[in-house]
Structures are given as structure tokens and as C-alpha cells.
Scaffold this active site. Structure first.
Site, PDB file in Angstrom:
ATOM      1  CD  GLU A  76      -2.965  -1.177   0.155  1.00 53.14           C
ATOM      2  OE1 GLU A  76      -2.826  -0.425  -0.832  1.00 53.14           O
ATOM      3  OE2 GLU A  76      -3.892  -1.978   0.282  1.00 53.14           O
ATOM      4  CE1 TYR A 116     -16.454  14.470  23.030  1.00 60.13           C
ATOM      5  CE2 TYR A 116     -18.312  13.339  24.019  1.00 60.13           C
ATOM      6  CZ  TYR A 116     -16.981  13.726  24.054  1.00 60.13           C
ATOM      7  OH  TYR A 116     -16.194  13.354  25.099  1.00 60.13           O
TER       8      TYR A 116
HETATM    9  P1  13P Z   1       1.245  -5.277   3.259  1.00 59.13           P
HETATM   10  O1  13P Z   1       1.684  -6.482   4.081  1.00 59.13           O
HETATM   11  O2  13P Z   1       1.776  -5.328   1.846  1.00 59.13           O
HETATM   12  O3  13P Z   1       1.509  -3.988   3.968  1.00 59.13           O
HETATM   13  O4  13P Z   1      -0.333  -5.401   3.034  1.00 59.13           O
HETATM   14  C1  13P Z   1      -1.242  -5.529   4.060  1.00 59.13           C
HETATM   15  C2  13P Z   1      -2.536  -4.884   3.745  1.00 59.13           C
HETATM   16  O5  13P Z   1      -3.312  -4.684   4.655  1.00 59.13           O
HETATM   17  C3  13P Z   1      -2.888  -4.476   2.380  1.00 59.13           C
HETATM   18  O6  13P Z   1      -3.997  -3.651   2.365  1.00 59.13           O
END
Ligand code: 13P
Length: 216
Positions: A76, A116
Site C-alpha cells: 500500500e 461527539y
Molecule cells: P502489506 O503487508 O503489503 O503492507 O499489506 C497488508 C494490507 O493490509 C494491504 O492492504
């Protein structure tokens, strides 16, 4: 406060990853964390169990996406990079798959102002970014958009992102978002919850600025 060293930042990322799982807001090797550093960011490696993760496995990435080719950053990395590029006030990005946040994300239900504390996420809702395959530029664009004017969002059929000026604040917000998701899920079992008026959320926003743990 003295600036943290490269090594301390790497260790704080690992501690936060272990914290996500211990706090019940994530599981296994899901999720990833990044922290602004020098002219780039430090980010977790892909699919490494948090119990065994070592500081040297955390990847330094330039703001152009460059990194040591022998290292494998989180799948990501695109949204971490794009969020840090788009939001100069943000220094930490936490992505997790918390159970209740993910239930709402699967049902494409944004969190409305039921409590809130939603103001801690920057406004009167926590939006759901439309689904796109994990790791894609499309997902990154959806996430940056859902975070506009906010510090957290849900990712449809996926999970949650919380950001902040520090890792301690982004972690704290992650737990608060999951609490809100759990409360909303509970309310929906009983009926349709009443919502706080927009004006009251504006009022709370004025009072709650800076609330949360000290930045570290
Ligand atoms: P990574 O192990 O590549 O960080 O991926 C985990 C994940 O949650 C992908 O959305």
C-alpha cells in the site's frame, strides 16, 4: 522535543504495528504504517509478521517513490506516499483492518455523527472510499479524496486509514474510529440512531482541536 533518530522512528513503527494487533484493531500481517522522515517516509515492509519485524526491515522511501531495490515496501505504499504528499500537516499514516470499521466498510456505510467524538476525525462523518484493488493507484486516489478535510476514512471491502501529526495521535485515532464503528454497528441493531446536528459538531470541532495523546 528533540527530533527522533532514524532508529527510534523505525522502532516506534514496529511498536505501533504490534500495538494495532494487541489492541484488537488489526490481525496477522494486515495493515501497514508510515512515518514522514527526512525528504520521504519510513514504511513497513510487505507481509512481514509484526512479532519478528526488525528496524532494518522498515523501508525508507523518497517522495518520488524510490527505495532500496533489495527491500519490499508495503503493497500500500502508493496511498501512504500520496497522503503524505497531499497533506503537509500529516506525519503518520496508519492502515488497519479493524473488525467493526471493516463491517461498515463492507456495507458501504459511512459513520454519521452519532457521538461527539467523531469530531476527532475532523468533521461530521467518516467517509467510505469506493472499492479498488489493494495496492493500486486507483485505491490511493479514492483514499486521498475520502480523507479530504478529514483525518480518517473507511475503505470499502477493505479496512480503515487514520492519519495524524504524529504516530501516537494516528494510533489513538485508529482506536477511536473503531470504537465509533462499533457503537454505530450496535445502534443499527436496535434501530435508526438520532444524529448530532451539524452546528453541534462545529461547536465540538472548536473545542476538541489538539485533543488526544501528546505527539511522540
Ligand atoms: P502489506 O503487508 O503489503 O503492507 O499489506 C497488508 C494490507 O493490509 C494491504 O492492504
Amino acid at each position: 522535543m528533540p527530533a527522533k533518530s532514524d532508529k527510534d522512528k523505525r522502532q516506534s513503527i514496529i511498536d505501533a504495528c504490534r500495538g494495532m494487533n494487541a489492541l484488537g484493531i488489526n490481525q496477522g500481517t494486515s495493515g501497514n504504517i508510515s512515518l514522514r522522515h527526512d525528504n520521504g517516509l519510513l514504511i513497513t515492509p510487505t507481509s512481514v509478521p509484526y512479532e519478528t519485524m526488525q528496524p532494518e526491515q522498515i523501508v525508507f522511501m523518497g517522495l518520488d517513490g524510490s527505495h532500496d531495490p533489495s527491500q519490499r515496501p508495503s503493497s500500500e505504499w502508493r496511498f501512504h506516499l500520496d497522503i503524505l504528499r497531499a497533506r503537509p500537516e500529516v506525519n503518520a499514516v496508519v492502515h488497519a483492518h479493524p473488525p467493526y470499521s471493516t463491517i461498515l466498510a463492507i456495507m458501504n456505510l459511512e459513520i454519521p455523527p452519532i457521538h461527539y467524538m467523531i469530531a476527532c476525525a475532523g468533521g461530521d462523518s467518516i467517509r467510505v472510499a469506493p472499492y479498488a484493488t489493494f495496492g493500486t493507484q486507483e485505491l490511493s486516489e479514492h483514499a486521498v479524496q475520502a480523507l479530504e478535510g478529514r483525518l480518517a476514512c473507511l475503505l470499502e471491502h477493505h479496512g480503515m486509514i487514520a492519519v495524524g501529526p504524529s504516530l501516537s495521535k494516528a494510533m489513538w485515532l485508529s482506536v477511536e474510529v473503531e470504537a465509533l464503528a462499533r457503537q454505530y454497528h450496535g445502534c443499527l441493531q436496535i434501530g435508526t440512531p438520532r444524529l448530532l446536528p451539524k452546528q453541534e459538531i462545529k461547536n465540538v470541532l472548536g473545542r476538541i482541536a489538539g485533543y488526544g495523546p501528546a505527539d511522540k
